[in-house]
Design an enzyme around this catalytic site. Sequence first.
Site, PDB file in Angstrom:
ATOM      1  N   ASP A   1      -6.332-106.267  65.783  1.00 40.44           N
ATOM      2  CA  ASP A   1      -7.216-105.075  66.951  1.00 40.44           C
ATOM      3  C   ASP A   1      -6.029-105.139  67.961  1.00 40.44           C
ATOM      4  OD1 ASP A   1      -8.507-103.977  67.794  1.00 40.44           O
ATOM      5  OD2 ASP A   1     -10.148-105.662  68.017  1.00 40.44           O
TER       6      ASP A   1
ATOM      7  N   HIS B   1      -9.535-103.042  64.115  1.00 37.61           N
ATOM      8  CA  HIS B   1     -10.802-103.513  64.805  1.00 37.61           C
ATOM      9  C   HIS B   1     -12.030-103.469  63.816  1.00 37.61           C
ATOM     10  CE1 HIS B   1     -13.195-104.000  67.798  1.00 37.61           C
ATOM     11  NE2 HIS B   1     -13.899-102.650  67.848  1.00 37.61           N
TER      12      HIS B   1
ATOM     13  N   SER C   1     -17.181-105.667  69.684  1.00 37.69           N
ATOM     14  CA  SER C   1     -17.534-104.051  70.084  1.00 37.69           C
ATOM     15  C   SER C   1     -18.519-104.037  71.875  1.00 37.69           C
ATOM     16  CB  SER C   1     -17.331-103.168  68.914  1.00 37.69           C
ATOM     17  OG  SER C   1     -16.098-102.137  69.726  1.00 37.69           O
TER      18      SER C   1
END
Length: 344
Positions: free
Chosen positions: A291, A320, A137
């Site tokens: 995701d 995610h 991320s």
Amino acid sequence: MEDSTHLFVSPEPFPLESGTSLPQMHVSYCTWGTLNAAGTNVIWVCHALTANADVLTWWPGLFGAGFYYDPADWFIVCANVLGSCYGSTGPLTPAAPGAPAPYQAFPLVTIRDQVAAHELLCQHLGITQIHTLIGGSLGGQQALEWAVQQPALFEHLVVLATSAQHSPWGIAFNEAQRMAILADPTYHAATPDGGQAGLQAARAVALLSYRTYDAYGQTQQEDTDEKLTDFRASAYQRYQGQKLAARFDAYSYVTLSRAMDSHNLGRERGGAAEALARIRAHTLVLGISSDVLFPPSEQQFLAQHILGATYAEMDSCYGHDGFLIEVEQIAHHLAQFYATALAQ
């Protein structure tokens, strides 16, 4: 195993990409294990939005004694990002001794600024080579930026659920969260607990991008058909908002979400593809099938434009958040990746 927490203080003012500077800058970081004589066993972890430098607490099952990255074998470093509230310089840090904290006046910090702080820390530690740079991320955005800037520093690069440029979709999610925070009048009072109600609402919004329809269906489904209110999903959103507000502050949240929005490897480099072509590390790119915040197409783009990169996709219902949860799948892909890299 307890971490060893340290504070690096930069001896000079810290210039920012925006053109302004921080009069002083410090970075909180943790280390585990021992650097070997050759200096070849460094694992550097870049953390995500609201995490901290203690990777053993937020990536359990992947880091720690008996797990894939075991401090008995590796010298593990994780630094709290610039702009956060876990020990590094951020919105609640006074600009000078005795001065008030800047709060919402804290300047724009970009991913490149965060990487510049990592680089100063790396030099301070005397590290000249990093076996593996890993992040997911926001952490993956930092890792990619650093690998573009310093291609010779890294032998291996592992990025999960991340992108070459933060998407309009991701920016829109972040803006919705900032709108919630800025709508809280206490945010503008510039106190340590300002914006807490807004932060709780922002976290509830963020969760919708971190998880999936199926994940909520599996964990928040009612066991009765008779309810009219007080639903599990409602309580879960409130709980998660309160949980974050108890450990984080609204000013850092705004700062770091804006840093994420700034991420664009192609800025002043001729585009993302040109930037990714600079990376020389053996690279593993991991996507997550479900995701919706960083869809697999973004990781596929990375793998297509990093020379010799390996792409793998994890099947997960967690969206995610799978990059934090699916540690067994991650370890499996890491084992295959390192075996292939060793054979080359």
